[in-house]
Enzyme design. Structure first.
Site, PDB file in Angstrom:
ATOM      1  N   LEU A 125      45.981  41.265  63.894  1.00  0.00           N
ATOM      2  CA  LEU A 125      45.068  42.399  63.808  1.00  0.00           C
ATOM      3  C   LEU A 125      44.305  42.438  62.485  1.00  0.00           C
ATOM      4  O   LEU A 125      43.085  42.564  62.461  1.00  0.00           O
ATOM      5  CB  LEU A 125      45.851  43.702  63.995  1.00  0.00           C
ATOM      6  CG  LEU A 125      45.084  45.015  63.850  1.00  0.00           C
ATOM      7  CD1 LEU A 125      44.005  45.135  64.927  1.00  0.00           C
ATOM      8  CD2 LEU A 125      46.033  46.210  63.933  1.00  0.00           C
ATOM      9  N   ILE A 164      49.031  37.144  58.460  1.00  0.00           N
ATOM     10  CA  ILE A 164      49.691  37.195  59.762  1.00  0.00           C
ATOM     11  C   ILE A 164      51.096  36.631  59.665  1.00  0.00           C
ATOM     12  O   ILE A 164      51.283  35.435  59.386  1.00  0.00           O
ATOM     13  CB  ILE A 164      48.863  36.432  60.819  1.00  0.00           C
ATOM     14  CG1 ILE A 164      47.447  36.993  60.904  1.00  0.00           C
ATOM     15  CG2 ILE A 164      49.563  36.495  62.173  1.00  0.00           C
ATOM     16  CD1 ILE A 164      47.363  38.480  61.197  1.00  0.00           C
ATOM     17  N   PHE A 202      53.041  47.257  55.057  1.00  0.00           N
ATOM     18  CA  PHE A 202      52.592  46.701  56.344  1.00  0.00           C
ATOM     19  C   PHE A 202      52.972  47.572  57.541  1.00  0.00           C
ATOM     20  O   PHE A 202      53.724  48.524  57.427  1.00  0.00           O
ATOM     21  CB  PHE A 202      53.033  45.257  56.523  1.00  0.00           C
ATOM     22  CG  PHE A 202      54.502  44.984  56.685  1.00  0.00           C
ATOM     23  CD1 PHE A 202      54.937  43.672  56.784  1.00  0.00           C
ATOM     24  CD2 PHE A 202      55.449  45.984  56.732  1.00  0.00           C
ATOM     25  CE1 PHE A 202      56.279  43.371  56.945  1.00  0.00           C
ATOM     26  CE2 PHE A 202      56.791  45.701  56.899  1.00  0.00           C
ATOM     27  CZ  PHE A 202      57.201  44.383  57.000  1.00  0.00           C
ATOM     28  N   GLU A 203      52.354  47.224  58.681  1.00  0.00           N
ATOM     29  CA  GLU A 203      52.478  47.993  59.931  1.00  0.00           C
ATOM     30  C   GLU A 203      52.098  49.460  59.725  1.00  0.00           C
ATOM     31  O   GLU A 203      52.735  50.373  60.252  1.00  0.00           O
ATOM     32  CB  GLU A 203      53.888  47.856  60.505  1.00  0.00           C
ATOM     33  CG  GLU A 203      54.178  46.444  61.000  1.00  0.00           C
ATOM     34  CD  GLU A 203      55.442  46.361  61.837  1.00  0.00           C
ATOM     35  OE1 GLU A 203      55.769  47.343  62.525  1.00  0.00           O
ATOM     36  OE2 GLU A 203      56.081  45.299  61.808  1.00  0.00           O
ATOM     37  N   ASP A 258      50.716  55.658  53.070  1.00  0.00           N
ATOM     38  CA  ASP A 258      49.671  56.631  52.767  1.00  0.00           C
ATOM     39  C   ASP A 258      48.895  57.009  54.026  1.00  0.00           C
ATOM     40  O   ASP A 258      48.630  58.186  54.283  1.00  0.00           O
ATOM     41  CB  ASP A 258      48.713  56.048  51.720  1.00  0.00           C
ATOM     42  CG  ASP A 258      49.461  55.446  50.548  1.00  0.00           C
ATOM     43  OD1 ASP A 258      49.769  56.197  49.606  1.00  0.00           O
ATOM     44  OD2 ASP A 258      49.750  54.238  50.594  1.00  0.00           O
ATOM     45  N   GLN A 291      42.917  65.520  51.364  1.00  0.00           N
ATOM     46  CA  GLN A 291      44.097  64.663  51.425  1.00  0.00           C
ATOM     47  C   GLN A 291      45.213  65.125  50.499  1.00  0.00           C
ATOM     48  O   GLN A 291      46.392  64.852  50.765  1.00  0.00           O
ATOM     49  CB  GLN A 291      43.704  63.214  51.136  1.00  0.00           C
ATOM     50  CG  GLN A 291      42.825  62.623  52.226  1.00  0.00           C
ATOM     51  CD  GLN A 291      42.630  61.133  52.086  1.00  0.00           C
ATOM     52  OE1 GLN A 291      43.209  60.483  51.217  1.00  0.00           O
ATOM     53  NE2 GLN A 291      41.796  60.568  52.944  1.00  0.00           N
TER      54      GLN A 291
END
Length: 607
Positions: free
Chosen positions: A192, A226, A437-438, A442, A515
């Protein structure tokens, strides 16, 4: 001698005819608190997410009480049969120090994992896998996390996200073709991320155009970072595809998902990336040059790629919490082993209050993380579709808790903890990626807060506005020894709901840009949800009379007490004029530094 093939054959035999228990329930919109008492069909419009409902100031209890107990006796027996050989494999075969030093997994380790069935834990048995439930999967992943997170990433990149899209969205033909292959030594990867699109998945540049004969999509583009990118034969790839809008007739680009084989041609990869941690997992760029992807390899329908990607990530996040619960258990044990043997000033250091506080906090964080992992996996195994916010919370909480626990373990061990031979410096390096990752923590915090606020704004808080409900209550859901803790959480939920209402009235749709406020709302949800899962688990242990129940009660009471204070602090911060002014000042400070391209003030020596 340890024999992996024999274990694998036994496991697959016992796992025949696995039956998933699916318990679905209805709710009444007039009830503030809903108990888990009936097993009936779910109306599609109802949301049983505990976290989603606290944005309404409501307690939706059915997914959190009682603590899930979803394994059949056969599934427990199967799991127990797998636990011992998996533990033995990681203790006797896998060498995490060697993996880290050589920055790869050797053939013996990889072959052993394949023979164990570790790369196909949730693939159906008739397609070559072990057919495990999410809860069984979580338990085995916890063992992996306790021993080697680099191996965990190799396994997770393959099955938690790599071919998970085929499991979730694949046609019967796609499943029959690819699942046996990913169960038999063909690696999978989830492709992705791109150089220009990290958290913004919709901005990817990779494209797939339908060929003139309509038989293939021509794929061009590249992906970065990846996991398994240099190993994968089968990839879930996301690309922009032209799609005609049925309403306007205009052609627009929408992301679609494809099953891509390296053997299609035109698929290449760069060298393994040099990383801070998880060094033994293969991470590489992957390139697609006029790759011909058969139209039948479209996954999940044209233009549905974003939905496919988000569901894959949401579905796998509980596994991260399970793995990191194992990591925290291992770190805590190392620290405790040291603290109970090390003497300073004539006393064992575990007798000092400063060390005791560290150990207690490490234990609480591990307990909460472990409870979240099995709460969510149990919900999923019971057929729930409403766990996405909880899964996001578990990923954030687990990754931050594990970092804290590892850091404190090093601190307890002092100079010894800093030494490579202890193994904690490797664990700390491995852990750092989990907050990134994933879905970065935040972004996931914003996802939790905005999802709750947007849906709550749409509902217009009808129940509270018309005065049909009383403040939420939880006493009847918990063991009598934890009613005080339950009252604290109920009060936090009521305060949280009122704050959400205030924020929506004050900011309206512009809340999307606030935020500073969104982060504090998210942190409050983390503390409320973590308190509830902890109370739920401890209540169940008390009801069952487990030997650890008194200890679990202490963990739940202490955690909930402190979490309640943090919720109040975050909610007060949102409504405090002084703190809102500080948010404005921090924004200005940040802009000043960005404009100056670094620190603004000159050195105090003025030279």
């Amino acid at each position: 001698m340890f024999s992996t093939p024999r274990v694998c054959v036994q496991s697959r035999t016992v796992l025949k005819n696995v039956v998933f228990r699916r318990c679905l329930f209805t709710t009444s919109p007039k009830l503030k608190t809903v108990q888990n008492t009936e097993k009936v069909a779910v109306a599609p419009s109802e949301d049983y997410s505990f976290v989603m409902n606290i944005f309404r100031g409501q307690i939706e209890a059915r997914q959190v009480f009682p603590f899930p107990n979803v394994l059949t006796e056969e599934q427990r027996d199967t799991l127990q049969m797998l636990i011992d050989p998996v533990n033995k494999f990681f203790e006797e075969v896998n060498d995490p120090t060697k993996n880290d030093t050589e920055e790869k997994l050797d053939e013996k380790t990889l072959n052993g994992l394949w023979e164990l069935g570790a790369f196909a834990l949730q693939v159906p048995q008739d397609l070559g896998g072990l057919g495990l439930t999410n809860t069984q999967y979580a338990r085995l992943v916890e063992i992996v996390g306790a021993h080697d997170l680099g191996v965990g990433i190799t396994l997770g990149a393959h099955q938690s996200i790599g071919f998970k899209g085929i499991l979730l969205f694949g046609t019967p033909e796609q499943k029959a073709k690819y699942l046996p292959r990913v169960s038999s030594k063909e690696f999978a990867a989830f492709c992705l991320t791109e150089p220009s699109s990290g958290s913004d998945a919709g901005s990817i540049k990779t494209r797939a155009e339908l060929s003139p004969d309509g038989k293939h999509y021509i794929l061009n583009g590249s992906k970065i970072w990846i996991s398994n990118g240099g190993l994968a034969e089968i990839m879930t790839v996301f690309a922009q595809t032209p799609l005609k809008d049925p309403k306007t007739g205009n052609t627009v680009d929408k992301v679609s998902a494809f099953i891509v084989e390296r053997s299609f041609g035109g698929v290449t990869n760069g060298p393994p990336e040099k990383k801070m941690g998880i060094k033994c997992s293969n991470t590489a760029e992957v390139y697609y040059d006029n790759v011909k992807v058969p139209v039948e390899n479209l996954l999940g329908g044209l233009g549905n790629g974003f939905k496919v990607a988000m569901n894959i990530l949401n579905n796998g996040r509980f596994g991260m919490a399970a793995a990191l619960a194992g990591t925290m258990r291992a770190c805590t044990k190392k620290a405790v082993d040291f603290a109970t043997q090390r003497k300073q000033f004539g006393q064992r250091i575990d007798s000092f209050g400063a060390i005791q506080e560290k150990i207690a906090r490490m234990a609480m964080l591990q307990y909460v993380t472990e409870s979240m992992a099995y709460m969510i996996s149990g919900n999923m195994d019971s057929g729930s579709q409403h766990y996405h916010l909880e899964a996001a919370i578990s990923k954030c909480f687990a990754s931050e808790a594990a970092w804290y626990v590892c850091d404190e373990a090093i601190q307890i061990m002092g100079g010894m903890g800093y030494m490579k031979e202890t193994g904690l410096e490797r664990v700390m390096r491995d852990l750092r990626i989990f907050r990134i990752f994933e879905g970065t923590n935040d972004i996931l915090r914003l996802f939790v807060a905005l999802t709750g606020l947007i849906l709550e704004e749409a509902s217009k808080r009808v129940v509270r506005k018309v005065g049909l409900s009383a403040p939420p209550q939880m006493d009847h859901l918990v063991h009598k020894d934890l009613t005080n803790s339950a009252k604290l959480v109920a009060q936090s939920i009521d305060s949280f709901g009122q704050t959400v209402e205030m924020v929506l009235i004050k900011y309206g749709k512009s809340i999307l840009n606030e935020q500073f406020i969104l982060n504090r709302l998210a942190n409050a949800t983390f503390d409320i949800y973590s308190s509830v899962v902890t109370i739920s688990r401890a209540s169940q242990s008390l009801k069952e009379g487990l030997s650890s129940a008194p200890h679990e009660k202490l963990l739940a009471e202490t955690w909930t007490s402190e979490a309640t204070d943090r919720v109040a602090l975050n909610l007060n911060t949102i409504s405090s004029g002084r703190n809102l002014d500080n948010f404005s000042k921090m924004s200005t400070i940040s802009k000043n530094i960005s404009d100056a391209e670094g620190i603004v003030q000159i050195n105090p020596l003025k030279c």
